[in-house]
Design a protein around this motif. Structure first.
Motif, short mmCIF file in Angstrom:
data_model
loop_
_atom_site.label_atom_id
_atom_site.label_comp_id
_atom_site.label_asym_id
_atom_site.label_seq_id
_atom_site.Cartn_x
_atom_site.Cartn_y
_atom_site.Cartn_z
N UNK A 195 8.08 -5.11 -0.97
CA UNK A 195 8.31 -5.17 -2.42
C UNK A 195 7.35 -4.25 -3.18
N UNK A 196 6.27 -3.89 -2.53
CA UNK A 196 5.32 -2.99 -3.21
C UNK A 196 4.67 -2.08 -2.17
N UNK A 197 4.04 -1.03 -2.67
CA UNK A 197 3.34 -0.11 -1.79
C UNK A 197 2.04 -0.72 -1.28
N UNK A 198 1.63 -0.31 -0.09
CA UNK A 198 0.27 -0.61 0.35
C UNK A 198 -0.70 0.12 -0.58
N UNK A 199 -1.93 -0.40 -0.64
CA UNK A 199 -2.96 0.24 -1.47
C UNK A 199 -3.14 1.71 -1.08
N UNK A 258 -11.98 0.68 3.52
CA UNK A 258 -10.60 1.04 3.16
C UNK A 258 -9.75 -0.24 3.11
N UNK A 259 -8.97 -0.37 2.07
CA UNK A 259 -8.13 -1.57 1.90
C UNK A 259 -7.02 -1.65 2.95
N UNK A 260 -6.74 -2.89 3.36
CA UNK A 260 -5.62 -3.14 4.26
C UNK A 260 -4.48 -3.86 3.55
N UNK A 261 -4.57 -3.98 2.25
CA UNK A 261 -3.49 -4.66 1.51
C UNK A 261 -2.19 -3.89 1.70
N UNK A 262 -1.14 -4.61 2.08
CA UNK A 262 0.14 -3.95 2.31
C UNK A 262 0.27 -3.37 3.71
N UNK A 263 -0.59 -3.79 4.62
CA UNK A 263 -0.51 -3.35 6.02
C UNK A 263 -0.22 -4.60 6.87
N UNK A 264 0.73 -4.50 7.78
CA UNK A 264 1.03 -5.64 8.66
C UNK A 264 -0.21 -5.91 9.53
#
Lengths: 67, 465
Positions: free
Chosen positions: B103-107, B199-205
């Motif tokens: 639904x949204x892009x990863x960071x 580094x952010x992992x938001x939006x990464x499986x």
């Protein structure tokens, strides 16, 4: 099947892994051995309060650098 | 001018900024390269040339209007297919997530997008970043650009293959037990696992919450620093990112040299704990001699056996991974590849006390490596113990994959970078690894850049056609 295997297969089924046990029992036996050998290769750790007993958390690693 | 597909990010960026290279022309060249090579390499799960050309046109307009340009403006990149991009499925190379539409892009996707980078597509991996190379999945495994009969390392296999083959100058991978640095070493490129929290992992499986990292993969050290510049930083949506981190320009100190730098060499990892093959061992020792020749002080150091680090990593990873996969594992185990299913399975048999002990051991091992950084600016050691083996020999793959020294720095969270040294007699890349103190990726790049200048691997290009 040995009674020991039967016991842990039944335990897995009771935990919800029925399909896994029914279809991949040989893989499970091999994975159990892998897990056992892994835990054996860990260093001995005796449990004292004067040792670092805290569970690793991401923020703790930065203490020396950022505070 | 070089063939456009072999331009580094730095070279392409300079030409784009000066107006001698159009982002559309550059993107088109990489599209042609990909159409030529990817049927052999399988680096892409989803190749998106239409979107790339649209992005390239936008970059071209931005340049013409002199809008806020960055070094990444007009530079094509690829993303390992566990990183979310709106409009494209994030499959994790798995049947399980074949229809998974984010639904949204990863960071990191947003960061590269806003820097003006051009998304070329989603790249192959080992299923869920753990199981592979596998032939029983909806997509074929990526192959090594130096010899397509060999694997390209993993789990960021497509990222390594695409960058190493000149289909891309930049890609992102993820690294839980070495999955950026393994394909980097296998494909002869630079792979950085930055500090945990950089580094952010938001939006990464996820694979393993406390071990996962997102990392840049490029053909040169300078390019890697440029790509890390574009993706690093605090993200409120990823609580593991460090809020107070200082964000340097990672390219700033590249040219500083290594004179006087103190480097600890962990030789027992690749001579005693595991025995690297003769050529790999010599490559690492020769790299140490290169640093000495350049004025660094290199001294051998000793830490806990490598098996302590790797077992600790495996126990934590198996438990954390199973906690993520538990529901699918109960209801759809046949939908995983055999490789993934069997690699996740030991998690069923690791007890709570073993997990706690692994975390306690992790703290001790982390302190041990941290103590070394009181005396040394950097640590160097092996990445892999041999070159990549044939992809169609599962027993050899299973035997050689664990023969590595990368999990050490997933356990401790220190930044670590894989650097190629040259080609073995079998024509496949050799390499080593440099690690540094927390949030000091700059000193790693400084040393890696000095090494690369002395021993440039980037002038060796695959002759794959």
């Amino acid at each position: 099947m040995s009674s020991e295997s039967e016991i842990f297969f039944n335990q897995l089924k009771e935990s919800g892994y029925e399909i896994l046990v029914d279809k991949f029992s040989q893989e499970i036996t091999s994975a159990k051995q892998t897990a056992e050998s892994l835990t054996k290769t860990m260093p001995d750790s005796h449990h004292m309060y004067d040792e670092p007993s805290n569970v690793f958390t991401p923020n703790k690693i930065n203490i020396d650098n950022n505070e | 001018m070089n063939d456009l597909h072999w331009l580094t990010i730095k070279e392409a960026s300079e030409e784009i900024h000066s107006g001698t290279l159009s982002p559309v022309e550059y993107t088109q060249a990489l599209i042609s390269r990909t159409e030529q090579l990817d049927p052999k390499l399988n680096a892409y799960i989803k190749f998106t040339p239409e979107r790339a050309l649209a992005d390239a046109k936008r970059a071209e307009e931005a340049i013409l209007k002199n809008k806020s340009l960055t070094t990444m403006t007009g530079i094509p990149f690829g993303l390992k297919d566990i990183i979310d991009v709106v409009g494209f499925e994030t499959t994790a190379h798995s049947k399980i997530l074949i229809d998974n539409m984010p639904k949204s892009n990863a960071y990191v996707t947003d960061k590269l997008d806003s820097s003006g980078g051009i998304l070329m597509g989603k790249l192959a991996l080992h299923e869920f970043a753990i199981g592979g190379p596998a032939f029983d999945l909806p997509f074929p495994p990526a192959r090594n650009p130096w010899n397509i009969n060999h694997h390209p390392g993993g789990s960021s296999s497509g990222s390594g293959s695409a960058v190493g083959s000149g289909m891309l100058p930049a890609a992102l991978g993820t690294d839980t037990g070495g999955s950026v640095r393994n394909p980097a070493t296998s494909c002869g490129i630079i792979g950085m696992k930055a500090t945990y929290g950089r580094v952010s992992k938001a939006g990464v499986v996820p694979l393993s919450f406390s071990l996962d990292h997102v990392g840049p993969m490029t053909r040169t050290v300078e390019d890697n620093a440029i790509l890390l510049n574009a993706i690093a930083g605090y993200d409120k949506n990823d609580p593991s990112t460090e809020k107070n981190q200082i964000l340097p320009d990672f390219t700033e100190f590249l040219h500083k040299g290594v004179k006087g730098l103190r480097i600890g060499l962990i030789r027992h990892f690749y001579t005693t704990d595991l025995k690297a093959d003769v050529e790999m061992c010599k490559a690492i020792d020769d790299a140490a001699d290169t640093f000495r020749k350049l004025g660094a002080i290199v001294e051998e150091i000793h830490v806990s056996p490598l098996s302590h680090f790797s077992s600790c990593n495996s126990i934590i990873m198996y438990c954390e991974a199973l906690s993520i996969h538990d529901q699918w594992y109960k209801t759809r185990p046949e939908d995983y590849s055999k490789a993934t299913r069997t690699r996740l399975m030991p998690g069923l048999f690791i007890k709570g006390e073993d997990y706690v002990n692994a975390q306690r051991t992790r703290t001790k091992l982390t302190q041990e490596i941290n103590n070394q950084f009181k005396n040394f600016d950097l640590i160097m050691t092996a990445s892999s113990m041999e070159t990549a083996c044939r992809i169609d020999e599962p027993e050899t793959v299973a035997r050689t994959y664990p023969r590595q020294a990368r999990t050490v720095f997933n356990i401790t969270g220190h930044p670590a970078c894989a650097i190629p040294t040259g080609l073995a007699t079998n024509g496949l890349p050799l390499g080593f690894q440099i690690a540094g103190p927390y949030f000091d990726e700059s000193t790693i790049y400084q040393a890696a850049w000095a090494y690369e200048k002395e021993n440039p691997f980037n002038n060796k290009q695959t002759d794959i056609k």
